[in-house]
Design a protein around this motif. Sequence first.
Motif, mmCIF file in Angstrom:
data_model
loop_
_atom_site.group_PDB
_atom_site.id
_atom_site.type_symbol
_atom_site.label_atom_id
_atom_site.label_comp_id
_atom_site.label_asym_id
_atom_site.label_seq_id
_atom_site.Cartn_x
_atom_site.Cartn_y
_atom_site.Cartn_z
ATOM 1 N N HIS A 189 52.364 54.452 12.061
ATOM 2 C CA HIS A 189 50.934 54.139 12.046
ATOM 3 C C HIS A 189 50.504 53.373 10.801
ATOM 4 O O HIS A 189 49.320 53.376 10.444
ATOM 5 N N GLY A 190 51.445 52.747 10.122
ATOM 6 C CA GLY A 190 51.123 52.044 8.886
ATOM 7 C C GLY A 190 50.024 51.009 9.079
ATOM 8 O O GLY A 190 49.934 50.360 10.125
ATOM 9 N N GLY A 191 49.176 50.881 8.067
ATOM 10 C CA GLY A 191 48.065 49.946 8.107
ATOM 11 C C GLY A 191 46.801 50.518 8.705
ATOM 12 O O GLY A 191 45.838 49.797 8.957
ATOM 13 N N TRP A 192 46.760 51.837 8.885
ATOM 14 C CA TRP A 192 45.630 52.477 9.555
ATOM 15 C C TRP A 192 44.297 52.321 8.815
ATOM 16 O O TRP A 192 43.229 52.397 9.423
ATOM 17 N N GLY A 193 44.323 52.065 7.538
ATOM 18 C CA GLY A 193 43.072 52.027 6.782
ATOM 19 C C GLY A 193 42.383 50.685 6.709
ATOM 20 O O GLY A 193 41.193 50.610 6.389
ATOM 21 N N THR A 194 43.081 49.616 7.012
ATOM 22 C CA THR A 194 42.518 48.279 6.767
ATOM 23 C C THR A 194 41.297 47.970 7.625
ATOM 24 O O THR A 194 40.407 47.251 7.192
ATOM 25 N N ARG A 195 41.229 48.501 8.822
ATOM 26 C CA ARG A 195 40.090 48.189 9.691
ATOM 27 C C ARG A 195 38.795 48.873 9.253
ATOM 28 O O ARG A 195 37.730 48.623 9.816
ATOM 29 N N TYR A 196 38.868 49.738 8.235
ATOM 30 C CA TYR A 196 37.686 50.456 7.767
ATOM 31 C C TYR A 196 37.088 49.871 6.491
ATOM 32 O O TYR A 196 36.158 50.433 5.920
ATOM 33 N N GLN A 197 37.598 48.754 6.036
ATOM 34 C CA GLN A 197 37.064 48.140 4.816
ATOM 35 C C GLN A 197 35.718 47.492 5.107
ATOM 36 O O GLN A 197 35.516 46.902 6.162
ATOM 37 N N ASP A 198 34.793 47.640 4.171
ATOM 38 C CA ASP A 198 33.492 46.979 4.267
ATOM 39 C C ASP A 198 32.931 46.795 2.864
ATOM 40 O O ASP A 198 33.570 47.167 1.873
ATOM 41 N N ASP A 199 31.734 46.235 2.786
ATOM 42 C CA ASP A 199 31.116 45.961 1.483
ATOM 43 C C ASP A 199 30.789 47.239 0.717
ATOM 44 O O ASP A 199 30.859 47.267 -0.513
ATOM 45 N N VAL A 200 30.410 48.294 1.422
ATOM 46 C CA VAL A 200 30.086 49.561 0.755
ATOM 47 C C VAL A 200 31.335 50.114 0.077
ATOM 48 O O VAL A 200 31.302 50.510 -1.095
ATOM 49 N N LEU A 201 32.449 50.120 0.784
ATOM 50 C CA LEU A 201 33.707 50.618 0.226
ATOM 51 C C LEU A 201 34.114 49.780 -0.986
ATOM 52 O O LEU A 201 34.486 50.323 -2.032
ATOM 53 N N ALA A 202 34.018 48.457 -0.856
ATOM 54 C CA ALA A 202 34.379 47.571 -1.972
ATOM 55 C C ALA A 202 33.486 47.837 -3.190
ATOM 56 O O ALA A 202 33.971 47.905 -4.323
ATOM 57 N N ARG A 203 32.206 48.001 -2.960
ATOM 58 C CA ARG A 203 31.267 48.257 -4.059
ATOM 59 C C ARG A 203 31.564 49.596 -4.748
ATOM 60 O O ARG A 203 31.601 49.694 -5.967
ATOM 61 N N GLU A 204 31.792 50.630 -3.960
ATOM 62 C CA GLU A 204 32.059 51.956 -4.527
ATOM 63 C C GLU A 204 33.374 51.969 -5.306
ATOM 64 O O GLU A 204 33.475 52.579 -6.358
ATOM 65 N N MET A 205 34.401 51.291 -4.786
ATOM 66 C CA MET A 205 35.670 51.231 -5.503
ATOM 67 C C MET A 205 35.542 50.368 -6.757
ATOM 68 O O MET A 205 36.183 50.636 -7.775
ATOM 69 N N GLY A 206 34.690 49.371 -6.706
ATOM 70 C CA GLY A 206 34.432 48.543 -7.874
ATOM 71 C C GLY A 206 33.830 49.328 -9.025
ATOM 72 O O GLY A 206 34.092 49.044 -10.196
ATOM 73 N N LYS A 207 33.034 50.343 -8.699
ATOM 74 C CA LYS A 207 32.459 51.197 -9.748
ATOM 75 C C LYS A 207 33.555 51.877 -10.555
ATOM 76 O O LYS A 207 33.476 51.983 -11.768
ATOM 77 N N GLY A 208 34.583 52.345 -9.882
ATOM 78 C CA GLY A 208 35.703 52.988 -10.564
ATOM 79 C C GLY A 208 36.472 52.022 -11.440
ATOM 80 O O GLY A 208 36.908 52.358 -12.537
ATOM 81 N N MET A 209 36.623 50.780 -10.971
ATOM 82 C CA MET A 209 37.352 49.779 -11.750
ATOM 83 C C MET A 209 36.567 49.319 -12.962
ATOM 84 O O MET A 209 37.145 48.785 -13.898
ATOM 85 N N SER A 210 35.251 49.519 -12.946
ATOM 86 C CA SER A 210 34.441 49.049 -14.073
ATOM 87 C C SER A 210 34.541 49.973 -15.284
ATOM 88 O O SER A 210 34.156 49.600 -16.381
ATOM 89 N N ARG A 211 35.060 51.182 -15.081
ATOM 90 C CA ARG A 211 35.216 52.113 -16.200
ATOM 91 C C ARG A 211 36.557 51.882 -16.880
ATOM 92 O O ARG A 211 37.580 51.772 -16.219
ATOM 93 N N PRO A 212 36.556 51.829 -18.208
ATOM 94 C CA PRO A 212 37.847 51.649 -18.892
ATOM 95 C C PRO A 212 38.740 52.866 -18.673
ATOM 96 O O PRO A 212 38.261 53.994 -18.602
#
Length: 194
Positions: free
Chosen positions: A32-55
């Motif tokens: 079932h590899g690749g199961w997560g890719t169809r769930y990507q959206d702008d909200v997910l990208a924004r929320e994950m970006g918050k984590g990357m913004s912290r040193p």
Amino acid sequence: MRSITVTMSVTLDGVVQGLGRPDEDTRGGFAHGGWGTRYQDDVLAREMGKGMSRPGDMLFGRRTWQDFTTTWGGRTDGNPFTTHLNAATKYVASTTLEDAGAWENSILLRGEAAETVAELKTRPGRDLSIIGSASLVRDLHAAGLVDHYTLLIHPLTLGTGARLFGDAPLTEFTLTSCAPTTKGVLIARYDRRV
């Protein structure tokens, strides 16, 4: 003391194996590899970006580090995730890896993960984050070393595959935030109760 935050995509039935690509992790015949890719959206990208913004520094198990080295190491595509990964100090916990020179800013933690990471947490430095590395996370969780979880809970079950928490010890968490995406993923942040 440094804290450890784990960010992990997980299905409703607890599977964490092979999120990104069909060939990512086929151990045990996982199909079932690749199961997560169809769930990507702008909200997910924004929320994950918050984590990357912290040193902070990153912590990997050998298998995930080697996969990320191939996928992300040396890329210069301007993607903020690429930039973050390549610039971060990356600690690699492994009993088998000979060296960590294949990806810039990588440092090998040779030995048993719970011991080497416990020692790393006591050293001065930035907080540590883990993306993936389920085996490492299970070991560190069992040793009481994980302080925070960001779980991306995907609205599907797979029935087979490696699960995040197998024989985990009793541990309680406090939900600190939860954000739904437009595709039904819940981004839940938890702090371990002490």
